[in-house]
Design a protein around this motif. Structure first.
Motif, PDB file in Angstrom:
ATOM      1  N   ASP A 275       0.809  -1.225   0.000  1.00 61.86           N
ATOM      2  CA  ASP A 275       0.000   0.000   0.000  1.00 61.86           C
ATOM      3  C   ASP A 275       0.839   1.271   0.000  1.00 61.86           C
ATOM      4  N   ALA A 276       2.076   1.178   0.482  1.00 57.00           N
ATOM      5  CA  ALA A 276       2.956   2.350   0.448  1.00 57.00           C
ATOM      6  C   ALA A 276       3.288   2.734  -0.989  1.00 57.00           C
ATOM      7  N   LYS A 277       3.228   1.742  -1.892  1.00 59.49           N
ATOM      8  CA  LYS A 277       3.541   1.985  -3.300  1.00 59.49           C
ATOM      9  C   LYS A 277       2.306   1.881  -4.190  1.00 59.49           C
ATOM     10  N   ASN A 278       1.125   1.773  -3.571  1.00 61.19           N
ATOM     11  CA  ASN A 278      -0.130   1.652  -4.336  1.00 61.19           C
ATOM     12  C   ASN A 278      -0.059   0.525  -5.364  1.00 61.19           C
ATOM     13  N   THR A 279       0.542  -0.575  -4.980  1.00 64.99           N
ATOM     14  CA  THR A 279       0.801  -1.664  -5.916  1.00 64.99           C
ATOM     15  C   THR A 279       0.171  -2.957  -5.422  1.00 64.99           C
ATOM     16  N   VAL A 280      -0.424  -3.691  -6.374  1.00 67.37           N
ATOM     17  CA  VAL A 280      -0.950  -5.012  -6.094  1.00 67.37           C
ATOM     18  C   VAL A 280      -0.196  -6.019  -6.953  1.00 67.37           C
ATOM     19  N   PHE A 281       0.052  -7.190  -6.396  1.00 71.00           N
ATOM     20  CA  PHE A 281       0.800  -8.231  -7.082  1.00 71.00           C
ATOM     21  C   PHE A 281      -0.087  -9.465  -7.257  1.00 71.00           C
ATOM     22  N   LEU A 282       0.201 -10.215  -8.312  1.00 70.05           N
ATOM     23  CA  LEU A 282      -0.422 -11.515  -8.505  1.00 70.05           C
ATOM     24  C   LEU A 282       0.699 -12.521  -8.706  1.00 70.05           C
ATOM     25  N   GLN A 283       0.948 -13.319  -7.683  1.00 71.51           N
ATOM     26  CA  GLN A 283       1.949 -14.379  -7.766  1.00 71.51           C
ATOM     27  C   GLN A 283       1.253 -15.628  -8.274  1.00 71.51           C
ATOM     28  N   MET A 284       1.681 -16.120  -9.421  1.00 68.54           N
ATOM     29  CA  MET A 284       1.058 -17.282 -10.043  1.00 68.54           C
ATOM     30  C   MET A 284       2.046 -18.442 -10.042  1.00 68.54           C
ATOM     31  N   ASN A 285       1.692 -19.512  -9.360  1.00 72.40           N
ATOM     32  CA  ASN A 285       2.525 -20.703  -9.289  1.00 72.40           C
ATOM     33  C   ASN A 285       1.832 -21.877  -9.961  1.00 72.40           C
ATOM     34  N   ALA A 286       2.607 -22.881 -10.287  1.00 75.69           N
ATOM     35  CA  ALA A 286       2.056 -24.098 -10.894  1.00 75.69           C
ATOM     36  C   ALA A 286       1.152 -23.756 -12.072  1.00 75.69           C
ATOM     37  N   LEU A 287       1.652 -22.934 -12.962  1.00 83.43           N
ATOM     38  CA  LEU A 287       0.842 -22.459 -14.080  1.00 83.43           C
ATOM     39  C   LEU A 287       0.475 -23.595 -15.031  1.00 83.43           C
ATOM     40  N   LYS A 288      -0.724 -23.483 -15.595  1.00 80.74           N
ATOM     41  CA  LYS A 288      -1.241 -24.479 -16.521  1.00 80.74           C
ATOM     42  C   LYS A 288      -1.579 -23.792 -17.852  1.00 80.74           C
ATOM     43  N   PRO A 289      -1.629 -24.548 -18.938  1.00 83.60           N
ATOM     44  CA  PRO A 289      -2.006 -23.931 -20.221  1.00 83.60           C
ATOM     45  C   PRO A 289      -3.359 -23.213 -20.161  1.00 83.60           C
ATOM     46  N   GLU A 290      -4.273 -23.706 -19.334  1.00 79.96           N
ATOM     47  CA  GLU A 290      -5.583 -23.062 -19.236  1.00 79.96           C
ATOM     48  C   GLU A 290      -5.540 -21.730 -18.490  1.00 79.96           C
ATOM     49  N   ASP A 291      -4.395 -21.381 -17.924  1.00 81.96           N
ATOM     50  CA  ASP A 291      -4.229 -20.051 -17.328  1.00 81.96           C
ATOM     51  C   ASP A 291      -3.871 -18.996 -18.380  1.00 81.96           C
ATOM     52  N   THR A 292      -3.630 -19.437 -19.606  1.00 80.68           N
ATOM     53  CA  THR A 292      -3.309 -18.504 -20.679  1.00 80.68           C
ATOM     54  C   THR A 292      -4.456 -17.523 -20.881  1.00 80.68           C
ATOM     55  N   ALA A 293      -4.136 -16.236 -20.810  1.00 78.04           N
ATOM     56  CA  ALA A 293      -5.171 -15.204 -20.905  1.00 78.04           C
ATOM     57  C   ALA A 293      -4.500 -13.837 -20.884  1.00 78.04           C
ATOM     58  N   VAL A 294      -5.295 -12.822 -21.180  1.00 78.77           N
ATOM     59  CA  VAL A 294      -4.880 -11.460 -20.882  1.00 78.77           C
ATOM     60  C   VAL A 294      -5.347 -11.175 -19.456  1.00 78.77           C
ATOM     61  N   TYR A 295      -4.420 -10.739 -18.634  1.00 80.67           N
ATOM     62  CA  TYR A 295      -4.714 -10.455 -17.232  1.00 80.67           C
ATOM     63  C   TYR A 295      -4.852  -8.944 -17.049  1.00 80.67           C
ATOM     64  N   TYR A 296      -5.958  -8.565 -16.425  1.00 83.20           N
ATOM     65  CA  TYR A 296      -6.276  -7.161 -16.216  1.00 83.20           C
ATOM     66  C   TYR A 296      -6.259  -6.843 -14.718  1.00 83.20           C
ATOM     67  N   CYS A 297      -5.563  -5.798 -14.372  1.00 78.25           N
ATOM     68  CA  CYS A 297      -5.663  -5.239 -13.032  1.00 78.25           C
ATOM     69  C   CYS A 297      -6.932  -4.399 -12.956  1.00 78.25           C
ATOM     70  N   ALA A 298      -7.592  -4.411 -11.812  1.00 79.71           N
ATOM     71  CA  ALA A 298      -8.817  -3.636 -11.651  1.00 79.71           C
ATOM     72  C   ALA A 298      -8.898  -3.108 -10.227  1.00 79.71           C
ATOM     73  N   ALA A 299      -9.672  -2.045 -10.059  1.00 81.90           N
ATOM     74  CA  ALA A 299      -9.816  -1.449  -8.729  1.00 81.90           C
ATOM     75  C   ALA A 299     -11.154  -0.741  -8.616  1.00 81.90           C
ATOM     76  N   ASP A 300     -11.632  -0.685  -7.393  1.00 80.86           N
ATOM     77  CA  ASP A 300     -12.830   0.100  -7.093  1.00 80.86           C
ATOM     78  C   ASP A 300     -12.836   0.384  -5.606  1.00 80.86           C
ATOM     79  N   GLU A 301     -13.805   1.158  -5.172  1.00 82.23           N
ATOM     80  CA  GLU A 301     -13.770   1.655  -3.794  1.00 82.23           C
ATOM     81  C   GLU A 301     -13.984   0.547  -2.772  1.00 82.23           C
ATOM     82  N   THR A 302     -14.789  -0.454  -3.091  1.00 84.25           N
ATOM     83  CA  THR A 302     -15.052  -1.541  -2.149  1.00 84.25           C
ATOM     84  C   THR A 302     -15.022  -2.875  -2.886  1.00 84.25           C
ATOM     85  N   ILE A 303     -14.939  -3.968  -2.134  1.00 84.44           N
ATOM     86  CA  ILE A 303     -14.977  -5.306  -2.751  1.00 84.44           C
ATOM     87  C   ILE A 303     -16.321  -5.534  -3.428  1.00 84.44           C
TER      88      ILE A 303
END
Length: 122
Positions: free
Chosen positions: A74-102
């Motif tokens: 939060d000090a850097k306003n950054t979110v990470f996505l650590q992806m392990n054990a990747l599979k071919p079905e994980d192939t995609a365009v990944y989009y970061c998104a944000a809004d005020e609440t969940i």
């Protein structure tokens, strides 16, 4: 207004790991915002990967639970996505998104990044 900038996509092989980053900027952005990731595979609808709220609450889709981890600096306003054990079905365009609440996030985030391609070769 809020701007999101992703980085970290690429070509990997089955079983590999990859980490995506997304940094938010803009005068209205706050560390209380929910931030997370969607993905869209070729020919499929965009789907939620997961989200982390400003209070720390985490939600993951069943398809990535146990393999993917969302974290925030939060000090850097950054979110990470650590992806392990990747599979071919994980192939995609990944989009970061944000809004005020969940709740706002899961019903359709207001702010989107440009997307980054992740390709998992078998």
């Amino acid at each position: 207004q809020v701007q999101l900038a992703e980085s970290g996509g690429g070509l990997v092989h089955t079983g590999d790991s990859l980490r995506l980053s997304c940094t938010a900027s803009g005068s209205t952005f706050s560390s209380s915002y929910a931030m997370g990731w969607f993905r869209q595979a070729p020919g499929k609808k965009r789907e939620v990967v997961g989200v982390k709220g400003g209070t720390g609450r985490l939600i993951y889709s069943d398809s990535v639970k146990g393999r993917f981890t969302i974290s925030r600096d939060d000090a850097k306003n950054t979110v990470f996505l650590q992806m392990n054990a990747l599979k071919p079905e994980d192939t995609a365009v990944y989009y970061c998104a944000a809004d005020e609440t969940i709740v706002d996030y899961t019903t359709g985030p207001k702010y989107w990044g440009q997307g980054t391609q992740v390709t998992v070769a078998s």
